[in-house]
Enzyme design. Structure first.
Site, short mmCIF file in Angstrom:
data_model
loop_
_atom_site.label_atom_id
_atom_site.label_comp_id
_atom_site.label_asym_id
_atom_site.label_seq_id
_atom_site.Cartn_x
_atom_site.Cartn_y
_atom_site.Cartn_z
N GLU A 31 46.72 16.92 20.45
CA GLU A 31 48.14 16.54 20.56
C GLU A 31 48.25 15.07 20.94
O GLU A 31 47.52 14.59 21.81
CB GLU A 31 48.79 17.42 21.63
N HIS A 32 49.17 14.38 20.26
CA HIS A 32 49.37 12.94 20.46
C HIS A 32 48.10 12.14 20.13
O HIS A 32 47.89 11.06 20.66
CB HIS A 32 49.86 12.62 21.88
N GLY A 120 59.60 22.34 18.40
CA GLY A 120 58.29 21.70 18.26
C GLY A 120 57.49 22.29 17.10
O GLY A 120 56.27 22.17 17.05
N ASP A 168 52.35 16.40 11.24
CA ASP A 168 53.31 17.44 10.86
C ASP A 168 53.49 17.51 9.34
O ASP A 168 53.47 18.58 8.75
CB ASP A 168 54.67 17.17 11.52
C1 GLA Z 1 55.21 15.24 16.98
C2 GLA Z 1 54.87 14.17 15.94
C3 GLA Z 1 53.40 14.27 15.50
C4 GLA Z 1 52.46 14.33 16.69
C5 GLA Z 1 52.93 15.35 17.72
C6 GLA Z 1 52.12 15.31 18.98
O1 GLA Z 1 55.16 16.51 16.41
O2 GLA Z 1 55.71 14.29 14.82
O3 GLA Z 1 53.08 13.20 14.64
O4 GLA Z 1 52.29 13.06 17.26
O5 GLA Z 1 54.30 15.16 18.07
O6 GLA Z 1 50.82 15.69 18.73
#
Ligand code: GLA
Length: 380
Positions: A31-32, A120, A168
Site C-alpha cells: 500500500e502506497h 477504497g 487501481d
Molecule cells: C489509492 C491510489 C493508488 C494507491 C493506493 C494506496 O487507491 O489510487 O494508486 O496509491 O491508494 O496503495
C-alpha cells in the site's frame, strides 16, 4: 444491472448499446508503494461498473449515470470540461486518449455500478477503465492495456486532483479470475499468482466512513516520499524512486529531512519488502506469514504513514482479538475498508463480534463484502 442499462440506453438513445465492464479491486499487500516505484499485489473483484456505449456520429459525448440519475453532455476540447464530479472521469479519459494520439469520436453511453463509493475499492478506477477500454475498441486505437491504465491514472492527476499511482487502474484492466497480480510499478513487469487459500476466507469490513480532505492528505504523503527520495538520491544517484533505497540509506539522511518525511519513508521501504515476503510465503501456502505481514502493514499505515483512523484501528484490533490470521486497512486510507484473511471456522464469530462491537462503539454497523477475485475490463 445488464438489462437495466440496456433498456435505459434504448429509451434514451433509441438504439442498442454495446456492453463493456470493468472491476473494482482489492490489494492483499503493498500500500502506497505504487507511486514510489515499488511492488503492489492487487486483484480485480466481483464488484464493477458496466456501461453500454455506442458512437453517435457527432463530436459530443452524452452520458447517463443510473446511480446518480443524471445525464450530462460535453464536447471534446479542454474548454468543455464538465462542472460535475463524475463526468470528469469520463471526460478525462477522452482527453487523455486524444493526448496519446488516439481517436475519440462522439458517443452515447449509460452506465451503472455496484462498487461501493468511498470504500477504497476503486470505483473511480473502474469507471475510468471501462471507458478507456471501450473508447479504445470503438475507435480502433490499438492502445495497449498498460497505456490504458496510464490514461486512467492521468485522468486522476489532471482532471480530478489526485496524484495517484498506477495500481487501481492496472488491477481493473489486468484482473484475472482467481489470481492476484504482483506488479513492479517501476518497470511495469507483472506476474499472476493463483490465489485460492484453502480453509480461509477473504472478507472486507467497510467502516462506511470517508474522512474529509483524504485527497489532499494523499498528495501530501506522496510529496513526503519524493522529498525523502531526493535527499537519498544526493548520496546514491541510482535511486530513482524511494523503493530503490536501502533502509540504511534512509538513516544516512535522517538529519536532513523532517521527522515526518522520515517516518513516511520508513514505512514505504518496509512495505516494499513485505510484498516480496508475502509472495514467497504464498508459494509455500504459508498463510500465517501472509497474515502477520498484513498486521505489520496495518501498524505501519497507522503509526508511520498515518492514513488510518479510529474506526479502522478498532476493526484491526478486533480482528487480532478474534484470532483472524491477517487484517489491515486497504487502499488509500482515511476510512474505507479493512481486508481480512480469516480461517473458515472463525469467520462467523469474527463477523458477528465485529458487527456487534463496532455498532456499539460507532452507532452504525460495518458493511461486509465477501469478495471474489474476478476478471478485469472486457467487452460483454
Ligand atoms: C489509492 C491510489 C493508488 C494507491 C493506493 C494506496 O487507491 O489510487 O494508486 O496509491 O491508494 O496503495
Amino acid at each position: 444491472m445488464k438489462e437495466q442499462i440496456l433498456s435505459k440506453f434504448r429509451s434514451l438513445f433509441g438504439k442498442e448499446g454495446t456492453l463493456y465492464m470493468s472491476s473494482g479491486r482489492i490489494n492483499l499487500i503493498g500500500e502506497h508503494t505504487d507511486y514510489n516505484g515499488g511492488y503492489v499485489f492487487p486483484g480485480a473483484i466481483n464488484f464493477g461498473i458496466m456501461a453500454a456505449i455506442e458512437p453517435n456520429g457527432t463530436d459530443r459525448v452524452n452520458v447517463y449515470s443510473i446511480d446518480f440519475d443524471e445525464k450530462v453532455s460535453f464536447g471534446l476540447t479542454e474548454e468543455d470540461k464538465p462542472e460535475q464530479h463524475w463526468p470528469r472521469y469520463i471526460f478525462g479519459v477522452c482527453m487523455e486518449t486524444l493526448k496519446r494520439g488516439g481517436k475519440v469520436q462522439g458517443f452515447d453511453a449509460v452506465f451503472a455500478g455496484d462498487v461501493p463509493l468511498g470504500a477504497g475499492l476503486s470505483s473511480s478506477a473502474a469507471l475510468e477503465s471501462v471507458f478507456a477500454y471501450a473508447i479504445n475498441e470503438i475507435n480502433g486505437n490499438g492502445i495497449d492495456k498498460f497505456e490504458l491504465a496510464k490514461i486512467g491514472q492521468s485522468t486522476e492527476h489532471n482532471y480530478c486532483g489526485v496524484k495517484c499511482g498506477i495500481m487501481d487502474q492496472f488491477a481493473s484492466l489486468f484482473g484475472k479470475e482467481g489470481s492476484l497480480i504482483r506488479l513492479d510499478c517501476k518497470t511495469g513487469e507483472y506476474k499472476y499468482f493463483p490465489f485460492h487459500p484453502k480453509g480461509y476466507k477473504l472478507v472486507l469490513l467497510d467502516t462506511c466512513v470517508k474522512h474529509q480532505l483524504a485527497d489532499s492528505a494523499y498528495n501530501k504523503r506522496r510529496e513526503s516520499c519524493e522529498r525523502a527520495a531526493a535527499a537519498i538520491r544526493a548520496n546514491h544517484p541510482e535511486v530513482d524512486f524511494l523503493s530503490d533505497a536501502k533502509r540504511v540509506w534512509l538513516d544516512e539522511v535522517r538529519d536532513q529531512i523532517s521527522q515526518e518525511d522520515f517516518i513516511r519513508a520508513e514505512y514505504v521501504i518496509g512495505e516494499v519488502q513485505r510484498v516480496l515476503d508475502v509472495c514467497d510465503a504464498l508459494e509455500r501456502d504459508d498463510y500465517e506469514t501472509v497474515g502477520e505481514m498484513m498486521y505489520q502493514t496495518h501498524f505501519g499505515l497507522s503509526r508511520l504513514y498515518e492514513v488510518s483512523c479510529e474506526e479502522l484501528d478498532f476493526l484491526n484490533k478486533l480482528a487480532r482479538k478474534c484470532e483472524v490470521t491477517g487484517s489491515r486497512v486497504m487502499g488509500g486510507g482515511f476510512g474505507g475498508c479493512t481486508i481480512n484473511l480469516v480461517k473458515n471456522e472463525l469467520y462467523e464469530t469474527f463477523i458477528n463480534t465485529a458487527v456487534q462491537e463496532f455498532t456499539l462503539k460507532f452507532g452504525h454497523a460495518p458493511k461486509i463484502y465477501n469478495v471474489v477475485i474476478s476478471d478485469g475490463a472486457r467487452k460483454l
